[in-house]
Scaffold this motif. Structure first.
Motif, PDB file in Angstrom:
ATOM      1  N   GLY A  74     -43.419 -50.867  -0.184  1.00 39.31           N
ATOM      2  CA  GLY A  74     -44.320 -51.173  -1.281  1.00 39.31           C
ATOM      3  C   GLY A  74     -44.941 -49.916  -1.831  1.00 39.31           C
ATOM      4  N   ARG A 316     -47.581 -54.715  -1.524  1.00 38.39           N
ATOM      5  CA  ARG A 316     -46.150 -54.988  -1.336  1.00 38.39           C
ATOM      6  C   ARG A 316     -45.779 -56.316  -1.972  1.00 38.39           C
ATOM      7  N   ALA A 323     -40.689 -49.883  -4.272  1.00 38.44           N
ATOM      8  CA  ALA A 323     -40.797 -49.510  -2.858  1.00 38.44           C
ATOM      9  C   ALA A 323     -40.938 -48.004  -2.697  1.00 38.44           C
TER      10      ALA A 323
END
Length: 459
Positions: A74, A316, A323
Motif C-alpha cells: 500500500g 492499503r 503498492a
C-alpha cells in the motif's frame, strides 16, 4: 494463520441539521444502487505508538512484519498527523473532522466515576456519515469521548455496534473487570487480555458483515500503559529491561493481529473490496534509547513537536491504492471525514476543517492542504501550526513563537524565528483566528509548561 503467512465552524451543530442530514440513514438511496461495490473501510488505530515504532518507519529492534507488508502493498505516509498529542482530542478530531481549535474535545478531561467529557448531542461523526451511506458501523476498542449515559456514547454517535472501553482511564488496565457492549456493562473475570478480545470481536464483525458494506473502527489500546501482555513471545530471551521486553511484545501482538485481520479478508474474498487505514492516535508515551520511538523526530506524546503529533500512517486497498509508495502528502485526522464522504459519494458536511485526500491515496497526486492547527491544554496552553513547510510552536499562552523549516529540518533543531520575522508575524495572525473560544478549554495565561523536548542531534 496470519496475513504474513499467506503470500471554522462550531461542532455543536443544531439538532435539526443532524436530523435532516441523517433522515435517510436507513433507507436505500439511488447512490447505493449505482455503486453496489462500495469498499468496506477498516480503521486500525494504535494507542501511543511512536512514529519510529514500525519496521517500515525505521524501527530496528521490534519486528512488525505484517505492518511492514501492509506498507509494501500500500502507501506509507511520512507526513501524516494525528488529531492531537493526547488521546481524547485526537480521537475527537478523527470522529468530527474538526481540528483542535474548533472541536468540542480539546484535551483529556475525566468525568468520575467513569468516562470523559462528552461531545455535545447533535455532533456529526464519521460513523454518522458511513451510516448515511448505508454502511454497518462498528467500534471495537477504546472510545474515550463521553461517559456511560451521556449524549456521547458510541451508540448515540453513529455506531451500530460497540464493544470495548467507554472510559480511556480504565483502558489503562489490559485485564479489565468489565467492558461495555453497546449500553450494557459486561463483567469479566480480570484474566482476559482485552486486546485479544478486541481482535476476536473484530473478526466476528467482519464475518457477520461480509455480504454488505461495513465501517470498522478497530481502536486498539496497545501499547498504551499499563505494560501488560500475556507472554513475551520472541522477546523473552532478549537482554533488555523487563519493561522494554513487555513493551516490544505488546507491539508484536498488535502486529500479529493486524495480520489476522488481513488473513481473514483474504479468506472471505474481501481483500480487494476493503480500504484499510492504520495510524496511531499520538506520539509515543515512552522514551528510551533502545527503541528510539520517535525515530528522527523531536518530541513525544504531550509535545507539539513533530514526534508528538506525526503518526505512522499506512493505507492499503489492492487495485486502488498503488503498492510500495512512500508519500510525503500532508494530511491529518480531521481529513478522514471528508475523505470518506468523497469515497462514498456524499457531500462534505459544512462544518469540517478537513479536505479529502482520496485522490492522493489513489493516484499519489499531491493535494494542496490548508494549514494545520494544534493546541494542548495540560499544564497550560500551547499551540502549533504548519503552513506549507513552515512549522510554528508556541509553548505558553501568547508567548514567543518558535519557527522551523520542516523541509530542511524535520527534526526541529534550528529555531529560525529571529531570522524570519515575516513568517513569525504570519503565524501570530494565524493563531489569532485559528480557534473559537470554548468554556471547557480556555486559554490559560499562567501555564506550567513542561521542559522543552530534547532536540535530536542534527544530521
Amino acid at each position: 494463520m496470519t496475513w504474513s503467512d499467506l503470500s471554522r465552524r462550531r461542532v455543536w451543530l443544531p439538532l435539526l441539521f443532524l436530523a435532516g442530514w441523517l433522515s435517510t440513514a436507513h433507507a436505500e438511496t439511488p447512490r447505493e444502487k449505482e455503486q453496489p461495490e462500495r469498499p468496506n473501510v477498516i480503521l486500525i488505530l494504535a494507542d501511543d505508538l511512536g512514529y519510529g515504532d514500525l519496521g517500515c518507519f525505521g524501527q530496528q529492534k521490534i519486528k512488525t512484519p505484517n505492518l511492514d507488508r501492509m506498507a509494501a502493498e500500500g502507501m506509507r505516509f511520512t507526513q501524516a498527523y494525528a488529531g492531537a498529542t493526547v488521546c481524547a482530542p485526537s480521537r475527537c478530531a478523527l470522529m468530527t473532522g474538526l481540528h483542535g481549535g474548533h472541536a468540542p474535545i480539546r484535551g483529556n478531561q475525566e468525568i468520575k466515576p467513569e468516562g470523559q467529557l462528552p461531545m455535545p448531542a447533535g455532533t456529526v461523526t464519521v460513523a454518522h456519515l458511513m451510516k448515511q451511506a448505508g454502511y454497518r458501523t462498528a467500534l471495537i476498542g477504546k472510545w474515550g469521548l463521553g461517559h456511560p449515559g451521556s449524549a456521547s456514547t458510541p451508540d448515540k454517535m453513529g455506531f451500530d455496534e460497540f464493544f470495548g472501553y467507554n472510559c480511556q482511564r480504565l483502558a489503562h488496565e489490559h485485564y479489565p473487570p468489565s467492558l461495555w457492549r453497546n449500553s450494557e456493562q459486561v463483567p469479566l473475570d480480570g484474566q482476559q487480555y482485552s486486546h485479544d478480545l478486541f481482535t476476536a470481536e473484530a473478526v466476528k464483525v467482519i464475518r457477520d458483515n461480509r455480504s454488505r458494506p461495513f465501517f470498522l473502527d478497530l481502536s486498539y489500546t496497545v501499547p498504551h500503559q499499563k505494560l501488560q501482555v500475556p507472554d513475551l513471545g520472541p522477546y523473552a530471551d532478549e537482554p533488555w529491561d523487563p519493561k522494554l521486553k513487555t513493551l516490544a511484545a505488546m507491539m508484536g501482538r498488535l502486529d500479529r493481529d493486524v495480520g489476522t485481520i488481513f488473513a481473514l479478508l483474504k479468506e472471505l474474498d474481501l481483500d480487494r473490496k476493503t480500504l484499510v487505514l492504520f495510524a496511531s492516535d499520538n506520539g509515543a508515551a515512552y522514551q528510551d534509547e533502545l527503541f528510539d520511538h520517535s525515530g528522527p523526530l523531536r518530541g513525544r506524546k504531550r509535545d507539539l513537536y513533530e514526534g508528538g503529533i506525526r503518526t505512522p500512517a499506512i493505507v492499503r486497498w489492492p487495485g486502488q491504492v498503488p503498492a510500495g509508495v512512500v508519500s510525503p502528502q500532508v494530511w491529518a485526522f480531521w481529513d478522514l471525514l471528508p475523505t470518506l464522504a468523497d469515497l462514498t459519494g456524499q457531500p462534505k458536511p459544512a462544518a469540517t476543517d478537513g479536505v479529502s485526500v482520496l485522490s492522493a491515496f489513489r493516484t499519489n497526486e499531491p493535494v494542496d492542504h490548508p494549514p494545520l492547527y494544534f493546541e494542548f491544554h495540560e499544564g497550560g496552553f500551547q499551540q502549533a501550526a504548519r503552513i506549507g513547510d513552515w512549522k510554528a510552536v508556541r509553548r505558553r499562552a501568547r508567548g514567543p513563537i518558535e519557527l522551523y523549516d520542516l523541509r530542511t529540518d524535520p527534526a526541529e533543531t534550528r529555531d529560525l524565528a529571529a531570522e524570519q520575522p515575516d513568517q513569525v508575524r504570519r503565524f501570530e495572525k494565524f493563531f489569532e483566528g485559528a480557534r473559537t473560544e470554548s468554556p471547557h478549554w480556555p486559554i490559560r495565561e499562567q501555564p506550567r509548561a513542561r521542559p522543552a523536548a530534547a532536540k535530536p542531534a542534527a544530521s
